[in-house]
Design an enzyme around this catalytic site. Structure first.
Site, PDB file in Angstrom:
ATOM      1  N   ASN A  10     -17.723 -55.955  31.637  1.00  0.00           N
ATOM      2  CA  ASN A  10     -16.577 -56.791  31.262  1.00  0.00           C
ATOM      3  C   ASN A  10     -16.084 -57.511  32.506  1.00  0.00           C
ATOM      4  OD1 ASN A  10     -14.160 -57.859  30.403  1.00  0.00           O
ATOM      5  ND2 ASN A  10     -13.110 -55.893  30.179  1.00  0.00           N
ATOM      6  N   LYS A  12     -13.796 -59.704  32.736  1.00  0.00           N
ATOM      7  CA  LYS A  12     -12.368 -60.067  32.684  1.00  0.00           C
ATOM      8  C   LYS A  12     -12.205 -61.536  33.104  1.00  0.00           C
ATOM      9  CE  LYS A  12     -11.414 -55.241  33.294  1.00  0.00           C
ATOM     10  NZ  LYS A  12     -10.494 -54.177  33.678  1.00  0.00           N
ATOM     11  N   HIS A  96      -9.265 -54.743  23.852  1.00  0.00           N
ATOM     12  CA  HIS A  96      -9.248 -54.184  25.215  1.00  0.00           C
ATOM     13  C   HIS A  96      -7.807 -53.850  25.604  1.00  0.00           C
ATOM     14  CE1 HIS A  96      -9.448 -53.959  29.585  1.00  0.00           C
ATOM     15  NE2 HIS A  96     -10.701 -53.595  29.387  1.00  0.00           N
ATOM     16  N   GLU A  98      -6.131 -54.362  28.159  1.00  0.00           N
ATOM     17  CA  GLU A  98      -5.363 -55.458  28.773  1.00  0.00           C
ATOM     18  C   GLU A  98      -4.848 -56.419  27.703  1.00  0.00           C
ATOM     19  OE1 GLU A  98      -8.371 -56.411  31.653  1.00  0.00           O
ATOM     20  OE2 GLU A  98      -7.937 -54.497  32.621  1.00  0.00           O
ATOM     21  N   GLU A 166     -11.579 -45.947  26.530  1.00  0.00           N
ATOM     22  CA  GLU A 166     -11.171 -46.276  27.896  1.00  0.00           C
ATOM     23  C   GLU A 166      -9.759 -45.761  28.138  1.00  0.00           C
ATOM     24  OE1 GLU A 166     -13.376 -49.907  29.516  1.00  0.00           O
ATOM     25  OE2 GLU A 166     -11.886 -50.684  28.149  1.00  0.00           O
ATOM     26  N   GLY A 172      -9.588 -49.566  36.370  1.00  0.00           N
ATOM     27  CA  GLY A 172      -9.309 -50.259  37.621  1.00  0.00           C
ATOM     28  C   GLY A 172      -8.577 -49.405  38.643  1.00  0.00           C
ATOM     29  N   SER A 202     -13.276 -47.132  35.479  1.00  0.00           N
ATOM     30  CA  SER A 202     -13.753 -46.823  36.837  1.00  0.00           C
ATOM     31  C   SER A 202     -15.170 -46.253  36.868  1.00  0.00           C
ATOM     32  CB  SER A 202     -12.772 -45.878  37.545  1.00  0.00           C
ATOM     33  OG  SER A 202     -11.518 -46.512  37.720  1.00  0.00           O
TER      34      SER A 202
HETATM   35  P1  PGA Z   1     -12.923 -50.760  35.397  1.00  0.00           P
HETATM   36  O1  PGA Z   1     -12.591 -51.539  34.035  1.00  0.00           O
HETATM   37  O2  PGA Z   1     -14.372 -50.335  35.314  1.00  0.00           O
HETATM   38  O3  PGA Z   1     -12.662 -51.752  36.491  1.00  0.00           O
HETATM   39  O4  PGA Z   1     -12.022 -49.569  35.449  1.00  0.00           O
HETATM   40  C1  PGA Z   1     -13.075 -51.098  32.802  1.00  0.00           C
HETATM   41  C2  PGA Z   1     -12.588 -52.001  31.698  1.00  0.00           C
HETATM   42  O5  PGA Z   1     -11.462 -52.503  31.766  1.00  0.00           O
HETATM   43  O6  PGA Z   1     -13.315 -52.252  30.708  1.00  0.00           O
END
Ligand code: PGA
Length: 243
Positions: A10, A12, A96, A98, A166, A172, A202
């Site tokens: 992803n 983003k 997601h 976010e 997640e 992140g 992560s």
């Molecule tokens: P990350 O993000 O691997 O940077 O923790 C995962 C995601 O948001 O899908």
């Protein structure tokens, strides 16, 4: 035998069209072996989907990060399923964290996006996961039951549907769910919706093998580590490695 079935990156809000083209062109040979054993997916931002597809990498599938439930209409800033299909996009993320936290996405809108995407033939990775405060309050199972229940109630057919668990506190942050936490959460998801379940939060080359080796983890949704060809290819290789 591969230990994962799907690894998705992803991106983003990173990588414009030029970078998307060069990234996919470099990723394709780097995942040549892994892609024989599992599905390798990248999710560029909307303006870079066409460029990622035009890179012409047969072993790298291109998914969107979101899609609207309506066929067309006055929905500024949104993209429809048929627009993605016309471009050649194979699937999409929905819900997601976010989107849920920053853009008001709900269980209902996530389910509506999933239904429209599946009806139009797109594969779907539907994202779920609890906030840190919810985990601390002992609400993880209830949150997952609510989020996954909304998907299960709306889904006509489970074909082409994957869930990504997640935990929001792991996205992140460099913090990763323990094997027990991930196993437990994946079991809750699968009890409600018997589909492949990815882990996200992560995931990096150095923890991918352990995470992907868990019996109920069918793959990974990778954010930060998917932005670099070598690290994303290393995560894919970890998923393809025999246990
Ligand atoms: P990350 O993000 O691997 O940077 O923790 C995962 C995601 O948001 O899908």
């Amino acid at each position: 035998m591969a230990i994962a079935s799907l690894i998705a990156g992803n991106w983003k809000m990173f990588k414009g069209p030029a970078e998307a083209t060069s990234f996919v062109s470099a990723l394709s040979p780097a995942v040549a072996a892994a892609a024989n054993e599992l599905d390798v997916v990248v999710c560029p931002p909307p303006v870079s989907l066409g460029a990622a597809l035009q890179a012409g990498a047969a072993n790298v599938q291109v998914f969107a990060q979101n899609v609207h439930w309506a066929e067309a209409g006055a929905f500024t800033g949104e993209v429809s399923v048929s627009m993605l299909v016309e471009l050649g996009v194979a699937g999409t993320l929905v819900g997601h964290s976010e989107r849920r936290q920053l853009f008001g996405e709900t269980d209902e809108t996530t389910a509506a996006r999933m239904v429209a995407a599946r009806a139009g033939g797109l594969q779907v990775i539907a994202c779920v996961g609890e906030l840190e405060a919810e985990r601390e309050a002992g609400e993880t199972e209830a949150v997952l039951e609510r989020q996954v229940g909304a998907l299960a109630d709306a889904a006509d057919d489970l074909d082409g549907l994957v869930v990504a668990y997640e935990p929001v506190w792991a996205i992140g942050t460099g913090r990763v769910a323990t094997v027990e936490q991930a196993q437990e959460a994946h079991a809750v998801v699968r009890r409600i919706l018997p589909v492949p379940v990815l882990y996200g939060g992560s995931v990096k080359p150095d923890n991918a093998h352990e995470l992907l080796g868990m019996p109920d983890v069918d793959g990974a949704l990778v954010g930060g580590a998917s932005l670099d060809v070598a690290s994303f290819a290393a995560v894919c290789a970890a998923g393809a490695r025999s246990s």
